[in-house]
Scaffold this active site. Sequence first.
Site, PDB file in Angstrom:
ATOM      1  N   HIS A 140       0.839  -1.200   0.000  1.00 60.71           N
ATOM      2  CA  HIS A 140       0.000   0.000   0.000  1.00 60.71           C
ATOM      3  C   HIS A 140       0.873   1.249   0.000  1.00 60.71           C
ATOM      4  O   HIS A 140       0.649   2.180  -0.791  1.00 60.71           O
ATOM      5  CB  HIS A 140      -0.912  -0.036   1.232  1.00 60.71           C
ATOM      6  CG  HIS A 140      -1.716   1.208   1.439  1.00 60.71           C
ATOM      7  ND1 HIS A 140      -3.058   1.299   1.116  1.00 60.71           N
ATOM      8  CD2 HIS A 140      -1.381   2.427   1.961  1.00 60.71           C
ATOM      9  CE1 HIS A 140      -3.508   2.495   1.418  1.00 60.71           C
ATOM     10  NE2 HIS A 140      -2.507   3.208   1.931  1.00 60.71           N
ATOM     11  N   GLU A 141       1.864   1.286   0.873  1.00 60.18           N
ATOM     12  CA  GLU A 141       2.720   2.469   0.981  1.00 60.18           C
ATOM     13  C   GLU A 141       3.574   2.664  -0.267  1.00 60.18           C
ATOM     14  O   GLU A 141       3.778   3.801  -0.724  1.00 60.18           O
ATOM     15  CB  GLU A 141       3.604   2.370   2.223  1.00 60.18           C
ATOM     16  CG  GLU A 141       2.847   2.300   3.538  1.00 60.18           C
ATOM     17  CD  GLU A 141       1.876   3.456   3.730  1.00 60.18           C
ATOM     18  OE1 GLU A 141       2.114   4.548   3.167  1.00 60.18           O
ATOM     19  OE2 GLU A 141       0.857   3.263   4.422  1.00 60.18           O
ATOM     20  N   HIS A 144       1.727   4.405  -2.981  1.00 56.27           N
ATOM     21  CA  HIS A 144       1.753   5.865  -2.838  1.00 56.27           C
ATOM     22  C   HIS A 144       3.010   6.437  -3.487  1.00 56.27           C
ATOM     23  O   HIS A 144       2.965   7.481  -4.148  1.00 56.27           O
ATOM     24  CB  HIS A 144       1.727   6.259  -1.360  1.00 56.27           C
ATOM     25  CG  HIS A 144       0.376   6.155  -0.717  1.00 56.27           C
ATOM     26  ND1 HIS A 144      -0.765   6.688  -1.281  1.00 56.27           N
ATOM     27  CD2 HIS A 144      -0.012   5.607   0.472  1.00 56.27           C
ATOM     28  CE1 HIS A 144      -1.797   6.454  -0.484  1.00 56.27           C
ATOM     29  NE2 HIS A 144      -1.370   5.804   0.581  1.00 56.27           N
ATOM     30  N   GLU A 215      -6.254   6.687  -1.258  1.00 55.66           N
ATOM     31  CA  GLU A 215      -6.210   5.507  -0.391  1.00 55.66           C
ATOM     32  C   GLU A 215      -6.804   4.287  -1.094  1.00 55.66           C
ATOM     33  O   GLU A 215      -6.274   3.173  -0.984  1.00 55.66           O
ATOM     34  CB  GLU A 215      -6.942   5.785   0.921  1.00 55.66           C
ATOM     35  CG  GLU A 215      -6.265   6.818   1.811  1.00 55.66           C
ATOM     36  CD  GLU A 215      -4.836   6.455   2.155  1.00 55.66           C
ATOM     37  OE1 GLU A 215      -4.554   5.248   2.376  1.00 55.66           O
ATOM     38  OE2 GLU A 215      -3.985   7.358   2.182  1.00 55.66           O
TER      39      GLU A 215
END
Length: 299
Positions: A140-141, A144, A215
């Site tokens: 997930h990070e 980003h 997100e």
Amino acid sequence: MRRQLGSDAGLTARMFLTMFLLAALYLFFLAVLWQAGVSYTGIIVFVAIMLGVQYYFSDRMVLWSMGAKEVSPREAPELHALVERLAALADLPKPRVAIVPTPMPNAFATGRNPANAVVAVTTGLMERLTPSELEAVLGHELTHVKNRDMTVLTLASFFATVASFIVQNFFYWGGAFGGGRDRDERNNIMLVYLASLVVWLVSYFLIRALSRYREFAADRGSAILTGSPGQLASALVKISGSMARIPTRDLRQAEAFNAFFIIPALNGNSIMELFSTHPSLERRLAYLRRLEQEMEERR
């Protein structure tokens, strides 16, 4: 099944639209300053300097504020191995890795571009998650980082902060009702105040909307990189449940960094989601379930 992580067209379009609308908004604000007879040359120079500082040093500022410590592969071999593998899958340079010594389970990424990115996790997160769940959070990070949405959010938030500062300190600086001012001057001061208020409010909601969408995009990226949306869903449930047991006082200390976290330190109810940097947990879990079904159908 893991797949190549490409760019997110929906997020890219929203980032361009948000920056376009914010640019138009700030040009409107400069026009108001000009109409009010305010010399904004000094303001532009000051804002440009502060923006440069924010852009180039945001990663160090966030790490310092959170008390994060960069760790070497020798200090955290398993964490580095996960980050390195996911970075290779995402076609990214391996980011620096940091650990935040706090029981609050969370993770975040910061940095002005992929070459200068840092991925940080808390000790509380590493203690609570399985290796597969931790991999999903790191995916997930890293999404980003891949999407570069951290940079856009940092720049957009900076100008909103400037407008907010003007609004909050307006009456401290003398306000429109101070003595010794003629009517035109009072009207001009009130005009600047109202324009600052409009800029702040519109910026606030535009940035929140972009933050919530990014997100979802990062959740999708994690599912693609790991091939397992269910592991991220499990991690989100664990993190959210653990946060609920942490004293509110401790959570408030980290609330300023909500936009960077995978789960906000403090979250409101569904009615307040419009004001939140993150979608509700329920919406994220439903989205991950849909992704899992789609991936199952393609197998």
